[in-house]
Design an enzyme around this catalytic site. Structure first.
Site, PDB file in Angstrom:
ATOM      1  N   CYS A  55      -3.113  -0.834  -6.694  1.00 58.29           N
ATOM      2  CA  CYS A  55      -1.804  -1.470  -6.781  1.00 58.29           C
ATOM      3  C   CYS A  55      -1.240  -1.371  -8.189  1.00 58.29           C
ATOM      4  O   CYS A  55      -1.948  -1.011  -9.127  1.00 58.29           O
ATOM      5  CB  CYS A  55      -1.917  -2.935  -6.409  1.00 58.29           C
ATOM      6  SG  CYS A  55      -2.682  -3.174  -4.807  1.00 58.29           S
ATOM      7  N   GLY A  90       1.335   2.097  -5.237  1.00 59.90           N
ATOM      8  CA  GLY A  90       1.291   1.353  -3.982  1.00 59.90           C
ATOM      9  C   GLY A  90       2.611   1.468  -3.274  1.00 59.90           C
ATOM     10  O   GLY A  90       3.653   1.161  -3.857  1.00 59.90           O
ATOM     11  N   ASN A 119      -4.608  -6.048  -9.114  1.00 57.68           N
ATOM     12  CA  ASN A 119      -4.960  -4.659  -8.832  1.00 57.68           C
ATOM     13  C   ASN A 119      -6.473  -4.551  -8.897  1.00 57.68           C
ATOM     14  O   ASN A 119      -7.078  -4.919  -9.901  1.00 57.68           O
ATOM     15  CB  ASN A 119      -4.309  -3.738  -9.869  1.00 57.68           C
ATOM     16  CG  ASN A 119      -4.819  -2.293  -9.810  1.00 57.68           C
ATOM     17  OD1 ASN A 119      -4.832  -1.603 -10.810  1.00 57.68           O
ATOM     18  ND2 ASN A 119      -5.242  -1.831  -8.650  1.00 57.68           N
ATOM     19  N   GLY A 120      -7.067  -4.044  -7.836  1.00 51.43           N
ATOM     20  CA  GLY A 120      -8.519  -3.894  -7.807  1.00 51.43           C
ATOM     21  C   GLY A 120      -9.082  -4.419  -6.507  1.00 51.43           C
ATOM     22  O   GLY A 120      -8.355  -4.577  -5.516  1.00 51.43           O
ATOM     23  N   TYR A 172      -6.017  11.274 -10.452  1.00 55.29           N
ATOM     24  CA  TYR A 172      -4.964  11.194  -9.436  1.00 55.29           C
ATOM     25  C   TYR A 172      -3.998  10.026  -9.603  1.00 55.29           C
ATOM     26  O   TYR A 172      -2.782  10.206  -9.550  1.00 55.29           O
ATOM     27  CB  TYR A 172      -5.615  11.130  -8.049  1.00 55.29           C
ATOM     28  CG  TYR A 172      -4.678  10.755  -6.917  1.00 55.29           C
ATOM     29  CD1 TYR A 172      -3.647  11.604  -6.517  1.00 55.29           C
ATOM     30  CD2 TYR A 172      -4.818   9.537  -6.246  1.00 55.29           C
ATOM     31  CE1 TYR A 172      -2.780  11.243  -5.491  1.00 55.29           C
ATOM     32  CE2 TYR A 172      -3.961   9.169  -5.211  1.00 55.29           C
ATOM     33  CZ  TYR A 172      -2.944  10.031  -4.835  1.00 55.29           C
ATOM     34  OH  TYR A 172      -2.090   9.680  -3.824  1.00 55.29           O
TER      35      TYR A 172
HETATM   36  O1  LIG Z   1      -8.005  15.452   0.530  1.00 52.56           O
HETATM   37  P1  LIG Z   1      -6.949  14.439   0.795  1.00 52.56           P
HETATM   38  O2  LIG Z   1      -7.478  13.276   1.576  1.00 52.56           O
HETATM   39  O3  LIG Z   1      -5.714  15.028   1.389  1.00 52.56           O
HETATM   40  O4  LIG Z   1      -6.562  13.768  -0.600  1.00 52.56           O
HETATM   41  C1  LIG Z   1      -6.264  14.475  -1.762  1.00 52.56           C
HETATM   42  C2  LIG Z   1      -4.797  14.792  -1.869  1.00 52.56           C
HETATM   43  O5  LIG Z   1      -4.015  13.577  -1.808  1.00 52.56           O
HETATM   44  C3  LIG Z   1      -3.299  13.416  -3.013  1.00 52.56           C
HETATM   45  O6  LIG Z   1      -1.949  13.833  -2.891  1.00 52.56           O
HETATM   46  P2  LIG Z   1      -0.748  12.847  -2.542  1.00 52.56           P
HETATM   47  O7  LIG Z   1       0.140  13.485  -1.541  1.00 52.56           O
HETATM   48  O8  LIG Z   1      -1.250  11.489  -2.182  1.00 52.56           O
HETATM   49  O9  LIG Z   1       0.043  12.628  -3.904  1.00 52.56           O
HETATM   50  P3  LIG Z   1       0.720  13.595  -4.975  1.00 52.56           P
HETATM   51  O10 LIG Z   1       2.078  13.966  -4.461  1.00 52.56           O
HETATM   52  O11 LIG Z   1       0.801  12.731  -6.197  1.00 52.56           O
HETATM   53  O12 LIG Z   1      -0.137  14.786  -5.220  1.00 52.56           O
HETATM   54  C4  LIG Z   1      -4.018  14.266  -4.018  1.00 52.56           C
HETATM   55  O13 LIG Z   1      -3.131  14.673  -5.051  1.00 52.56           O
HETATM   56  C5  LIG Z   1      -4.470  15.435  -3.200  1.00 52.56           C
HETATM   57  O14 LIG Z   1      -3.398  16.340  -3.013  1.00 52.56           O
HETATM   58  N1  LIG Z   2      -5.309  -1.380  -4.436  1.00 53.25           N
HETATM   59  C1  LIG Z   2      -5.375  -2.609  -4.884  1.00 53.25           C
HETATM   60  O1  LIG Z   2      -5.399  -2.864  -6.074  1.00 53.25           O
HETATM   61  C2  LIG Z   2      -5.471  -3.674  -3.817  1.00 53.25           C
HETATM   62  C3  LIG Z   2      -5.423  -5.123  -4.261  1.00 53.25           C
HETATM   63  C4  LIG Z   2      -5.990  -6.050  -3.202  1.00 53.25           C
HETATM   64  N2  LIG Z   2      -7.401  -5.815  -3.020  1.00 53.25           N
HETATM   65  C5  LIG Z   2      -5.243  -5.864  -1.885  1.00 53.25           C
HETATM   66  O2  LIG Z   2      -5.778  -5.298  -0.958  1.00 53.25           O
HETATM   67  O3  LIG Z   2      -4.109  -6.264  -1.799  1.00 53.25           O
HETATM   68 MG   LIG Z   3      -1.567  15.720  -4.032  1.00 58.24          MG
END
Ligand SMILES: O=P(O)(O)OC[C@H]1O[C@H](OP(=O)(O)OP(=O)(O)O)[C@H](O)[C@@H]1O
Ligand SMILES: NC(=O)CC[C@H](N)C(=O)O
Ligand SMILES: [Mg+2]
Length: 507
Positions: free
Chosen positions: A2, A28, A101-102, A257
């Site tokens: 988050c 998020g 967050n966490g 990421y």
């Molecule tokens: O193997 P997967 O389960 O598909 O996960 C990995 C992918 O998901 C994310 O992209 P995402 O579309 O979430 O975001 P981005 O546009 O910031 O790359 C990440 O950058 C990879 O491309």
């Molecule tokens: N990704 C997160 O930081 C999640 C915060 C919290 N555990 C929730 O589920 O809302």
């Molecule tokens: Mg991606």
């Protein structure tokens, strides 16, 4: 993962919080919330959806006050219901709201203790509501009508003693101010900044430095692991280390990421770290296959762009944008449910055929988690006429679940779990698959800030830094949160717009 933000200002904070949440939207996409405070009243608006959909003009007009906190949610505990959107509120003591967050690893035990010993009721399955009540209980125990900074810091110390897992938190205490703190390992990021005005200093605490710079705040520094930063409503700031022992072990996946490249986390530029990931990956390619026949390097937008660019440069191979990203589709990895994720990859990315026809293409992604993206993308590259499709991941194989705020609860859903690289290569249909080595990834981030004592790398090495995550815990998490279990638990549950919750503002 988050996003959290809190501001103490000399003017209304509603627009500044909204803008900061927009900048943190990549952390998020499921829900968003803002709470402000003025004249003994909280003003809260939270709901499922993106920031731009949750806050309409009438909501913004009613979020009055010079102090407030905000949250964008990617659920890792409880459900995705709007009732679990944050900030959470508890009325005693003083009235406290909290954004987290966490993920707590002992939330169930804490919830039991809160009910049996502290006589507190928890109304959702969210670990963040548990965390809020632990903080509130510890503050209440001190029994002060007007809490001092020392009492607030002492309540944070008690939170550190009781809570396990990952937590970067911003809480607002009615009439007093906001307090931000980070768990004793500093797993999740949090920093603070200042904006000097003629009326006095204004402060922002946030997940990532990019939300400070975008709003004209100067980054002061990261909150240290275990430390708390307390800003009173008049703009007076205090900091104190509240953990008995602390050691900086930030989550390495933020750099791979989660975070925006224009953020600086624990003095590491995310952009610089990603450039280095591209370099070390290129070096590995040259080591393993000095006579490679790669014609062109292509990123899988968005996150891998930085690494792919540098990798092409190091290899001395052309860099091309073979996939165009639909700017109106969000991040697919953090979407709920595999069906939606799979469909969204196709909606999000579309190939430019002429870049593929007859070429040996090296596709670069920041990571391969469930394999949803690479599986679809490799097929698209073949359909577009590529001769050979190679695939490189700037992160090592993701083999273990995450329990610290990334929703990867089930090893079975991870494509690399219990598989060799060759097996994964076959499964995703690549002609060659190459992963970054973990040591190289660590050096990409550590070399930028050698003061960082360790990295939280559990998704790569299965080592859980908080020491309380055993096989039984992981098995419970898997049974409860894997996609199938969540889908089954939704059968017969009313749709979101039928959810009844507490403390929510009207539409
Ligand atoms: O193997 P997967 O389960 O598909 O996960 C990995 C992918 O998901 C994310 O992209 P995402 O579309 O979430 O975001 P981005 O546009 O910031 O790359 C990440 O950058 C990879 O491309
Ligand atoms: N990704 C997160 O930081 C999640 C915060 C919290 N555990 C929730 O589920 O809302
Ligand atoms: Mg991606």
């Amino acid at each position: 993962m988050c996003g959290i933000v809190g501001i103490v200002s000399t003017q209304y904070v509603n627009q500044a919080l909204y803008d900061a949440l927009t900048v943190l939207q990549h952390r998020g996409q499921d829900a968003a919330g803002i709470v402000t405070f003025q004249n003994d009243r909280f003003y809260l608006r939270k709901d499922n959806g993106l920031v731009r959909d949750v806050f309409l003009a009438p909501h913004m007009r009613r979020l009055v006050g010079n102090v407030g906190i905000g949250h964008v949610r990617y659920p890792t505990a409880g459900s995705a219901s709007s009732a679990e959107a944050q900030p959470f509120y508890v009325n005693s003591p003083y009235g406290i709201t909290l954004a987290h967050n966490g993920n707590l690893t002992n939330a169930d035990d804490l919830a039991r203790d809160l009910f049996r010993t502290d006589l507190r009721h928890i109304n959702t399955n969210s670990d963040s509501e548990v965390l809020l009540n632990v903080f509130a209980h510890e503050l209440q125990k001190l029994g002060k009508l007007n809490p001092t900074k020392d009492e607030i810091f002492s309540a944070v110390s008690a939170v550190h003693k009781r809570c396990r897992g990952a937590y970067a938190v911003i809480a607002m205490i009615t009439g007093y101010g906001i307090v931000g703190f980070r768990d004793p390992n500093g797993i999740r990021p949090a920093c603070y900044g200042v904006r000097e005005t003629e009326e006095g200093n204004e402060y922002m605490i946030a997940s990532e430095s990019v939300s400070l710079s975008a709003a004209g705040f100067r980054l002061v520094r990261d909150i240290a692991p275990g430390e708390a930063v307390y800003v009173e409503t008049d703009g007076t700031l205090y900091t104190q280390q509240c953990a008995e022992s602390s050691r900086l072990n930030p989550c390495i996946f933020e750099h791979v990421y989660f975070a925006r490249p224009d953020s600086i986390i624990d003095k590491v530029s995310v952009y610089k770290a990603r450039l280095r990931m591209g370099e070390t990956l290129a070096d590995k390619i040259l080591r393993e296959c000095p006579d490679h026949d790669i014609d062109v390097v292509m990123p899988i937008p968005d996150t891998s762009r930085t690494s792919a660019l540098q990798m092409a440069h190091r290899l001395g191979v052309k860099f091309r944008e073979g996939f165009i990203k639909n700017r109106y589709i969000g991040r697919t990895f953090i979407m709920p449910g595999q069906k939606l994720r799979k469909k969204s990859v196709r909606q999000k990315l579309n190939p430019i055929d002429l870049e593929f026809r007859g070429k040996n293409v090296m596709l670069v992604d920041d990571s391969i988690v469930r394999g949803t993206t690479c599986h679809e993308i490799i097929q698209m590259a073949r359909d577009a006429g590529a001769r050979k499709v190679y695939f490189a991941s700037a992160a090592p194989p993701v083999r273990y679940p995450n329990v610290y705020g990334i929703d990867m609860p089930s090893p079975q859903e991870l494509i690399a779990h219990d598989r060799t690289v060759r097996e994964i290569q076959e499964l995703i249909g690549a002609d060659w698959l190459i992963y970054q080595d973990l040591d190289d990834l660590i050096s990409c981030v550590s070399d930028v800030n050698p003061d960082i004592e360790g990295w939280e790398c559990s998704v790569f090495d299965g080592y859980y830094i908080t020491g309380d995550v055993d096989d039984a815990y992981l098995a419970r998490l898997d049974a409860m949160r894997r996609d199938e279990a969540r889908e089954a638990s939704q059968v017969g549950v009313p749709s979101d717009n039928a959810i009844i919750d507490l403390h929510n503002d009207e539409d």
